[in-house]
Design a protein around this motif. Structure first.
Motif, PDB file in Angstrom:
ATOM      1  N   ALA B 117      21.938  34.504  48.618  1.00 27.48           N
ATOM      2  CA  ALA B 117      23.309  35.028  48.543  1.00 27.48           C
ATOM      3  C   ALA B 117      24.272  33.882  48.791  1.00 27.48           C
ATOM      4  O   ALA B 117      24.016  33.012  49.617  1.00 27.48           O
ATOM      5  N   ALA B 118      25.365  33.896  48.066  1.00 27.89           N
ATOM      6  CA  ALA B 118      26.385  32.879  48.274  1.00 27.89           C
ATOM      7  C   ALA B 118      27.056  33.155  49.618  1.00 27.89           C
ATOM      8  O   ALA B 118      27.006  34.270  50.141  1.00 27.89           O
ATOM      9  N   ASP B 119      27.694  32.115  50.206  1.00 28.67           N
ATOM     10  CA  ASP B 119      28.363  32.312  51.500  1.00 28.67           C
ATOM     11  C   ASP B 119      29.478  33.343  51.373  1.00 28.67           C
ATOM     12  O   ASP B 119      29.715  34.150  52.246  1.00 28.67           O
ATOM     13  N   LYS B 120      30.162  33.258  50.252  1.00 29.18           N
ATOM     14  CA  LYS B 120      31.274  34.196  50.032  1.00 29.18           C
ATOM     15  C   LYS B 120      31.014  34.999  48.786  1.00 29.18           C
ATOM     16  O   LYS B 120      30.524  34.476  47.785  1.00 29.18           O
ATOM     17  N   ARG B 121      31.344  36.257  48.835  1.00 28.87           N
ATOM     18  CA  ARG B 121      31.183  37.080  47.640  1.00 28.87           C
ATOM     19  C   ARG B 121      32.249  36.686  46.624  1.00 28.87           C
ATOM     20  O   ARG B 121      33.313  36.176  46.983  1.00 28.87           O
ATOM     21  N   ILE B 122      31.946  36.912  45.387  1.00 27.81           N
ATOM     22  CA  ILE B 122      32.885  36.578  44.309  1.00 27.81           C
ATOM     23  C   ILE B 122      34.156  37.413  44.510  1.00 27.81           C
ATOM     24  O   ILE B 122      34.074  38.636  44.689  1.00 27.81           O
ATOM     25  N   PRO B 123      35.318  36.777  44.521  1.00 34.13           N
ATOM     26  CA  PRO B 123      36.544  37.563  44.714  1.00 34.13           C
ATOM     27  C   PRO B 123      36.851  38.440  43.502  1.00 34.13           C
ATOM     28  O   PRO B 123      36.311  38.233  42.418  1.00 34.13           O
ATOM     29  N   CYS B 124      37.719  39.386  43.753  1.00 35.15           N
ATOM     30  CA  CYS B 124      37.995  40.420  42.771  1.00 35.15           C
ATOM     31  C   CYS B 124      39.434  40.281  42.288  1.00 35.15           C
ATOM     32  O   CYS B 124      40.371  40.305  43.089  1.00 35.15           O
ATOM     33  N   TYR B 125      39.591  40.138  41.018  1.00 33.64           N
ATOM     34  CA  TYR B 125      40.933  39.947  40.447  1.00 33.64           C
ATOM     35  C   TYR B 125      41.717  41.260  40.478  1.00 33.64           C
ATOM     36  O   TYR B 125      41.223  42.296  40.043  1.00 33.64           O
ATOM     37  N   LEU B 315      46.343  47.736  35.762  1.00 33.13           N
ATOM     38  CA  LEU B 315      46.939  46.528  35.169  1.00 33.13           C
ATOM     39  C   LEU B 315      45.950  45.370  35.128  1.00 33.13           C
ATOM     40  O   LEU B 315      45.917  44.605  34.161  1.00 33.13           O
ATOM     41  N   ALA B 316      45.157  45.259  36.182  1.00 30.30           N
ATOM     42  CA  ALA B 316      44.173  44.171  36.220  1.00 30.30           C
ATOM     43  C   ALA B 316      43.085  44.396  35.160  1.00 30.30           C
ATOM     44  O   ALA B 316      42.676  43.468  34.471  1.00 30.30           O
ATOM     45  N   VAL B 317      42.644  45.638  35.031  1.00 28.67           N
ATOM     46  CA  VAL B 317      41.616  45.938  34.024  1.00 28.67           C
ATOM     47  C   VAL B 317      42.181  45.654  32.629  1.00 28.67           C
ATOM     48  O   VAL B 317      41.535  45.008  31.798  1.00 28.67           O
ATOM     49  N   TYR B 318      43.397  46.123  32.402  1.00 29.75           N
ATOM     50  CA  TYR B 318      44.026  45.929  31.096  1.00 29.75           C
ATOM     51  C   TYR B 318      44.107  44.434  30.758  1.00 29.75           C
ATOM     52  O   TYR B 318      43.692  43.994  29.682  1.00 29.75           O
ATOM     53  N   SER B 319      44.616  43.651  31.709  1.00 28.74           N
ATOM     54  CA  SER B 319      44.785  42.208  31.457  1.00 28.74           C
ATOM     55  C   SER B 319      43.433  41.548  31.216  1.00 28.74           C
ATOM     56  O   SER B 319      43.296  40.693  30.337  1.00 28.74           O
ATOM     57  N   THR B 320      42.437  41.939  32.009  1.00 29.03           N
ATOM     58  CA  THR B 320      41.110  41.334  31.887  1.00 29.03           C
ATOM     59  C   THR B 320      40.496  41.631  30.528  1.00 29.03           C
ATOM     60  O   THR B 320      39.963  40.733  29.868  1.00 29.03           O
ATOM     61  N   ILE B 321      40.572  42.877  30.131  1.00 26.97           N
ATOM     62  CA  ILE B 321      39.927  43.237  28.864  1.00 26.97           C
ATOM     63  C   ILE B 321      40.671  42.589  27.692  1.00 26.97           C
ATOM     64  O   ILE B 321      40.048  42.137  26.727  1.00 26.97           O
ATOM     65  N   ARG B 322      41.988  42.506  27.807  1.00 25.25           N
ATOM     66  CA  ARG B 322      42.742  41.820  26.739  1.00 25.25           C
ATOM     67  C   ARG B 322      42.283  40.369  26.610  1.00 25.25           C
ATOM     68  O   ARG B 322      42.009  39.886  25.508  1.00 25.25           O
ATOM     69  N   ALA B 323      42.194  39.698  27.759  1.00 26.21           N
ATOM     70  CA  ALA B 323      41.802  38.283  27.745  1.00 26.21           C
ATOM     71  C   ALA B 323      40.359  38.140  27.256  1.00 26.21           C
ATOM     72  O   ALA B 323      40.035  37.244  26.465  1.00 26.21           O
ATOM     73  N   ALA B 324      39.493  39.042  27.733  1.00 23.13           N
ATOM     74  CA  ALA B 324      38.083  38.966  27.348  1.00 23.13           C
ATOM     75  C   ALA B 324      37.942  39.174  25.843  1.00 23.13           C
ATOM     76  O   ALA B 324      37.189  38.462  25.168  1.00 23.13           O
ATOM     77  N   ARG B 325      38.711  40.108  25.326  1.00 22.45           N
ATOM     78  CA  ARG B 325      38.638  40.402  23.886  1.00 22.45           C
ATOM     79  C   ARG B 325      39.040  39.170  23.070  1.00 22.45           C
ATOM     80  O   ARG B 325      38.418  38.837  22.058  1.00 22.45           O
TER      81      ARG B 325
END
Lengths: 347, 455
Positions: B117-125, B315-325
């Motif tokens: 396990a990493a020392d810190k968990r992956i942060p959440c946008y 808003l975060a989901v929307y932005s993420t999926i737009r960028a991912a697309r």
């Protein structure tokens, strides 16, 4: 209950599967984890291939691995582990290794509203795999004795439990440890006119048909096959030699179902004794449907109709039909019938 | 190069007990590699590291190698010797890194196991705070009023649909149901960020995407009731929606089976040079089965770009999926998005989740962390949505749903012939025969069969 009986005695038994630690979706393992500890009764990831692979490893080390697949419909990701690994473990090593301690439990069959993925009866796939045994109990009492035998059998066993009966079946189950022999069919109703062969939940449907047929003066012999592989051919053969007629019924689709194997084997062994073609009353060759489930199932009346037409096969023969006359001439069918009838009288 | 370890308990102790499994000397075939290491390495290894100078010699029969599995202990003289031996310029490069298929791998003299396990968990946008405020400095895709209001309305619609259908199941009017409660933002914001050409391979908790694309409440109700207007013709359990015209593949109950299929769909879109992507959804059942930090960390393991996003922040989901697309279509590479959320409802109407999770945890996610409440606060703050509009919307959706249920319930079941159709493109002879025989049986035993299925 069954697993409690087993766990009490053996400390190398392990029970695991999806949600098994909480008691399982059908409550079969309720309380087991409290009783035997989380190291012996535990949840697994949702990964059937992993569950069976793990179980094979555990069994290969000399343990009794009792793996649960939550629904028989979800056993297919584990198909490779069962078919290419468990079934060949002993054979491929020249008996240096075996995973005989493996028992895979899975609820199968119709439940009234399960649709495609919670209703299937996949037993025939496994019957086509040398190296594993396939066992299906018809009632709680049978389930306990057969499951204990399966767990203790030195071969891997796929044990399908009729989920229809989880909620419906009530039966006195002895508290003590008892085993019912594998590969031994049981005559659960004696009769003289026709032999009916089935397994699991279908037997209660068949029994109702036998009761109805009796009202019409037809005496049915009902046999629970219990173990599909390796199956008790002799018992079926001797029954058919007595009755001269055979009907097989299962929920799985008719084409390529285990009924086909029984039909072929008995035809080979009892050809001259058969007074009618072997009847099969089975599920249809469609995926298991939701709304159409009542139409799909091999119901009591479908079985009853088949019993009657099998028993009346010759009397219903339309001798005036040119096709049938032709058949009679070609195959000398009438002579065979006559000999058979004579044979019966002599016997 | 072989590294040799003995079965000595001390060695097992020296290494993390969790990897003791790898140290069991099952494989003696490596013994023949002894000639690669000169005898001094034995002395040094055992002398300096394991304080058991004779470990190897005493127990040579049990010597085993962990070639490829272990790195050499830091201060072994054997290591130094090897380095000296290859100090030649010609070999220097070779000694620091090697060309390995897939890329250059550098060497290290440290025997360092990668932690589980990493020392810190992956942060959440995230973009919106729990109170619906924009978090200072967040980078996100702007959403205009029209889109934002449509998103919010759709989230509310999805929530009410879930409540009403769930009740309908409880009343015995439909056989099964499964809610998306708690995951409304993932459903709707992802749908809003995509175009209707993008193909969806759903798990079973994403009806919001269909809703966004114009699948009507009546269409949802028809599927749940399995009537003759259901596109699946009553063949599958409720909630197994599918709509060709909405580029939404029909749901299959088994978990994660659609993931490899999505790769095939993607390849087809790529070969056809379509300006579209495929989005496959899967939940905890398909991802969270091991002790890793979720599924996001598996992105790197598979060589797939990945991101963790707050699934309850529309808003975060929307932005993420737009960028991912954008990346997926223009760079032709897959992206893994892990949207953290919480299934507030039970798994399905066949489940009581309070048996395996605390009630106050469910309550917390239902109220304090509600994705609807958060998005609503933001839309409200922008002056795009009022309380009056809210109550009017809720009343109207409720009415439409009750009506849809009534209509669906009254609509005839599919014709019996539908039972046999679609097994293949055409009816083969065995099914012809079986249909004929079934119809004769029904004539003889009409009482055995439901009357609401037209023959």
């Amino acid at each position: 209950m069954i697993l409690v009986a087993y766990g009490r005695q053996v400390d190398c038994a392990y029970v695991f599967g999806e949600d098994v630690g909480f008691g399982g979706v059908f409550r079969c393992t309720t309380g087991l984890s409290d009783r035997f500890g989380k190291q012996r009764v535990f949840n697994t990831p949702l990964c059937e291939q992993g569950i069976v692979g793990f179980a094979i490893g555990l069994a290969a080390m000399g343990n009794r691995a009792i793996a649960e697949i939550q629904f028989a419909d979800y056993i297919f990701p584990a198909f490779d582990q069962i078919v290419n690994e468990a079934a060949k473990f002993r054979y491929r090593s020249g008996n240096q290794f075996n995973c005989g301690g493996l028992t895979i439990r899975a609820p199968y069959g119709a439940v009234g509203h399960g649709g495609h993925y919670h209703s299937q009866s996949p037993e025939a796939f496994f019957c086509h795999v040398p190296g594993i045994k396939v066992v299906i109990p018809r009632s709680p009492q049978q389930a306990k004795g057969l499951l204990l035998s399966s767990i203790r059998d030195p071969n891997p066993v796929v044990f399908f439990e009729p989920k229809w009966l989880y909620r419906l079946a009530v039966e006195e189950v002895p508290e003590n440890d008892y085993m019912l022999p594998l590969s031994e069919a049981e005559v659960i109703r004696e009769g003289s006119d026709i032999t009916l062969v089935g397994w699991g939940a279908q037997l209660s449907v068949m029994e109702q048909a036998c009761v109805e047929a009796e009202k019409d003066g037809i005496s049915c012999e009902l046999i629970d096959l219990k173990t599909l592989i390796p199956w008790d051919k002799e018992k079926i053969e001797s029954s058919v030699n007595k009755t001269g007629r055979l009907l097989v019924s299962h929920e799985a689709p008719i084409t390529g179902g285990f009924g086909a194997e029984i039909s072929a084997s008995i035809t080979e062994r009892c050809f001259l004794r058969l007074e009618a073609p072997v009847a099969r009353v089975c599920g249809l060759d469609t995926p298991f449907p939701l709304v159409f489930e009542p139409f799909y199932l091999p119901t009591k009346n479908k079985i009853l109709d088949a019993i009657k037409s099998t028993v009346n096969y010759y009397s219903s023969y339309d001798k005036s039909s040119p096709v049938h006359q032709h058949t009679l001439l070609e195959k000398n069918h009438l002579w065979i019938y006559a000999f058979n009838a004579l044979d019966r009288r002599v016997a | 190069m072989a590294i040799w370890l003995s079965r000595s308990r001390k060695i097992a102790h020296f290494l993390n007990p969790k990897i003791a499994y790898f140290l069991q000397p099952e494989d003696f075939s490596y013994k023949i590699h002894v000639n690669y290491v000169n005898s001094s390495s034995f002395r040094t290894l055992s002398g300096e590291n394991f304080r058991s100078p004779h470990a190897f010699l005493d127990n040579s029969a049990t010597v085993s190698a962990l070639q490829r599995r272990c790195r050499r202990p830091e201060s072994t003289r054997a290591g130094e010797q090897v380095e000296t031996r290859y100090s030649d310029d010609d070999y220097e490069d070779e000694n620091q890194a090697m060309d390995f298929p897939g890329g250059r791998v550098s060497f290290t003299h440290e025997m360092k196991f990668i932690s589980e396990a990493a020392d810190k968990r992956i942060p959440c946008y995230r973009v919106l705070s729990d109170d619906g405020y924009l978090i200072a400095g967040s980078r996100f895709e702007q959403v205009d009023k029209e889109t934002a209001v449509k998103m919010y309305k759709s989230m509310v619609t999805l929530q009410i649909m879930d409540n009403i259908f769930y009740e309908a199941q409880r009343q015995g009017r439909i056989s099964f149901y499964l809610t998306s409660t708690g995951e409304e933002a993932i459903n709707i914001a992802a749908a809003a960020a995509l175009t209707s050409d993008d193909v969806i391979l759903p798990q079973y908790r994403e009806p919001g995407i269909l809703l966004w694309r114009g699948f009507t409440l009546q269409e949802f109700a028809n599927q749940c009731f399995g009537n003759n207007a259901d596109y699946g013709k009553g063949k599958q359990m409720p909630i197994h929606y599918g709509s060709n015209k909405h580029n939404f593949f029909t749901i299959s109950s088994p978990i994660a089976t659609q993931l490899p299929q999505a790769a095939g769909v993607a390849y087809s879109l790529k070969m056809d040079k379509k300006e579209a992507c495929v989005v496959a959804f899967t939940g905890d059942g398909g991802t969270k089965q091991f002790r890793s930090d979720g599924v996001v960390v598996k992105g790197q393991a598979y060589g797939i770009r990945s991101i963790r996003v707050d699934g309850n922040d529309a808003l975060a989901v929307y932005s993420t999926i737009r960028a991912a697309r954008e990346m997926v279509i223009h760079e032709q590479k897959p992206v893994l998005v892990e949207a953290l959320s919480y299934r507030v409802g039970h798994h399905s109407t066949s489940d009581d989740s309070t048996k395996y999770r605390p009630v106050d945890e469910i309550e917390h996610w239902k109220t304090a962390r509600s994705p609807l409440a958060r998005f609503r606060k933001w839309v409200h703050k922008n002056g795009w949505w009022t309380d009056d509009e809210e109550s009017e919307l809720r009343g109207s959706i409720r009415k439409q749903l009750l009506n849809a249920i009534q209509v669906a319930e009254k609509t005839e079941k599919p014709q019996l012939a539908e039972m046999f159709s679609d097994v293949y493109d055409n009816l083969p002879s065995n099914l012809h025969e079986q249909e004929k025989s079934l119809r004769e049986t029904i004539k003889r035993h009409r009482q055995d069969y439901p009357t609401d299925v037209p023959l």
